[in-house]
Design a protein around this motif. Structure first.
Motif, PDB file in Angstrom:
ATOM      1  N   VAL A  23       0.858  -1.320   0.044  1.00 47.31           N
ATOM      2  CA  VAL A  23       0.047  -0.086  -0.107  1.00 47.31           C
ATOM      3  C   VAL A  23       0.717   1.155   0.220  1.00 47.31           C
ATOM      4  CG1 VAL A  23      -1.921   1.352   1.044  1.00 47.31           C
ATOM      5  CG2 VAL A  23      -1.913  -1.269   1.190  1.00 47.31           C
ATOM      6  N   ASP A 152       0.079  -1.803   7.676  1.00 46.44           N
ATOM      7  CA  ASP A 152      -0.765  -1.237   6.331  1.00 46.44           C
ATOM      8  C   ASP A 152      -1.014  -2.361   5.350  1.00 46.44           C
ATOM      9  OD1 ASP A 152       2.436  -1.367   5.991  1.00 46.44           O
ATOM     10  OD2 ASP A 152       2.146  -0.138   4.248  1.00 46.44           O
ATOM     11  N   ASP A 153       0.143  -3.100   4.887  1.00 47.75           N
ATOM     12  CA  ASP A 153      -0.085  -4.363   4.001  1.00 47.75           C
ATOM     13  C   ASP A 153      -0.827  -5.248   4.499  1.00 47.75           C
ATOM     14  OD1 ASP A 153       1.487  -2.914   2.330  1.00 47.75           O
ATOM     15  OD2 ASP A 153       3.159  -3.766   2.817  1.00 47.75           O
ATOM     16  N   CYS A 156      -4.629  -4.511   4.647  1.00 44.55           N
ATOM     17  CA  CYS A 156      -5.016  -4.645   3.159  1.00 44.55           C
ATOM     18  C   CYS A 156      -5.288  -6.044   2.831  1.00 44.55           C
ATOM     19  CB  CYS A 156      -4.124  -3.856   1.959  1.00 44.55           C
ATOM     20  SG  CYS A 156      -4.700  -3.693   0.548  1.00 44.55           S
ATOM     21  N   ILE A 179      -4.386   1.364   8.023  1.00 41.08           N
ATOM     22  CA  ILE A 179      -3.464   1.811   7.139  1.00 41.08           C
ATOM     23  C   ILE A 179      -2.904   3.232   7.736  1.00 41.08           C
ATOM     24  CG2 ILE A 179      -2.891   2.845   4.845  1.00 41.08           C
ATOM     25  CD1 ILE A 179      -4.785   0.728   3.759  1.00 41.08           C
ATOM     26  N   SER A 182      -0.563   3.074  10.693  1.00 44.21           N
ATOM     27  CA  SER A 182       0.725   1.897  10.682  1.00 44.21           C
ATOM     28  C   SER A 182       1.878   2.754  10.529  1.00 44.21           C
ATOM     29  CB  SER A 182       0.488   1.443   9.104  1.00 44.21           C
ATOM     30  OG  SER A 182       0.771   2.391   8.154  1.00 44.21           O
TER      31      SER A 182
END
Ligand SMILES: O=C(O)[C@H](CS(=O)(=O)O)OP(=O)(O)O
Ligand SMILES: [Mg+2]
Length: 231
Positions: A23, A152-153, A156, A179, A182
Motif C-alpha cells: 500500500v 498497512d499491507d 489490506c 493503514i 501504521s
C-alpha cells in the motif's frame, strides 16, 4: 485455502494465485503509473540490475526508493503524488523498492501473480473471486503483505481476504484506519520529515475503480507487471 503471509523475504509453497500487497507505496505508485499511461513495469532485484536495464534501454524510466528516499540517477522516486504529474504514455518503468518489489520477486511461484495497493484492492479481489469457479476445489491462494512488520499491507491483505470469502470483513473504513495508523504511514504525517509528502497518503488511502488489475508475468526471463483489463 487463503493464507496471509507477511514479509518480503519468504519462500512460499507453490500456489494457484499469489497477491502481493504494498500500500505504502510501491503498488499504489504502480497503479497510478498505469493510470498515467505506462505500458509495463519491469521489476528489478538490485540497483545494478535496474541500471543495467536502463543502459540497455535508455528510454525506460527508473523508479523507486531506498529507505523511502529518491535514488540518485533514477528518473522517478516512490511517490504516487509525483507520478500523477508525469506523462508516462507508452513508457516502460523499471521499479526497484524495498518491500513491494522484493516481495514480488520472492512470490513468482504461482500460476497467477497479482500486485496491488489499497487503491486497487477491491477490484483485484473481485476479479480473482469472479474467476474462481464455484464448483472447483478451492485454490491455494497466498496474500503477501510485503511490509515485514507494519500493519498497512496486513490490513489490506485482510480486506482482500474478506472480499474473497464474501463476508466483507474487515470493511474498507476499518482497513483505512489501520493503514493510517501504521508504522510506514507515520513519516508522511510528520512535519519534521519533509521528504515524505503528506499527499502521498491521500493516494494510498483512496480506492480507485479503474477497470484493470496488475498482473505479473515473466517475459524473456524478466518479471514484468502488466495491466489486465477486467471490464
Ligand atoms: O518508499 C516506501 O514507501 C517504502 C519504503 S518505507 O517502508 O516507506 O520506508 O518502500 P515500498 O517498497 O514501497 O514499501
Ligand atoms: Mg510498503
Amino acid at each position: 485455502m487463503i493464507q496471509i503471509v507477511q514479509g518480503n523475504n519468504h519462500r512460499l509453497a507453490d500456489a494457484e494465485i499469489h497477491v502481493v500487497i504494498d500500500v505504502i507505496r510501491a503498488f499504489t505508485v504502480a497503479h497510478y503509473a498505469f493510470i498515467q499511461g505506462a505500458q509495463r513495469i519491469i521489476l528489478a532485484g538490485s540497483l545494478e540490475e535496474a541500471f543495467r536495464f536502463k543502459r540497455d534501454h535508455p528510454d525506460h524510466l527508473l523508479a523507486g526508493e531506498i529507505k523511502g528516499l529518491p535514488i540518485p540517477g533514477f528518473d522517478l522516486d516512490n511517490s504516487p503524488a509525483r507520478i500523477t504529474q508525469a506523462n508516462l504514455a507508452g513508457k516502460t518503468l523499471i521499479q526497484k523498492t524495498t518491500n513491494g518489489v522484493e516481495a514480488t520477486l520472492n512470490s513468482l511461484n504461482a500460476k497467477q501473480v497479482f500486485v496491488t495497493g489499497f487503491s486497487n484492492a477491491a477490484t483485484t479481489a473481485s476479479w480473482i473471486k469472479s474467476r474462481i469457479p464455484s464448483a472447483s476445489p478451492e485454490p491455494r491462494l497466498h496474500l503477501v503483505a510485503s511490509h515485514p512488520t507494519g500493519d498497512d499491507d496486513l490490513a489490506c491483505a485482510e480486506y482482500i481476504a474478506g472480499i474473497l470469502r464474501g463476508d466483507g470483513s474487515p470493511t474498507a473504513a476499518q482497513t483505512l484506519e489501520r493503514i493510517r495508523g501504521s508504522e510506514a504511514a507515520a513519516k508522511f504525517f510528520d512535519p519534521g520529515q519533509p521528504a515524505f509528502l503528506p499527499e502521498d497518503m491521500e493516494f494510498c488511502l483512496r480506492e480507485r475503480s479503474t477497470g484493470f488489475v496488475m498482473k505479473v508475468v515473466t517475459r524473456g526471463g524478466i518479471p514484468v507487471i502488466e495491466r489486465e483489463e477486467v471490464n
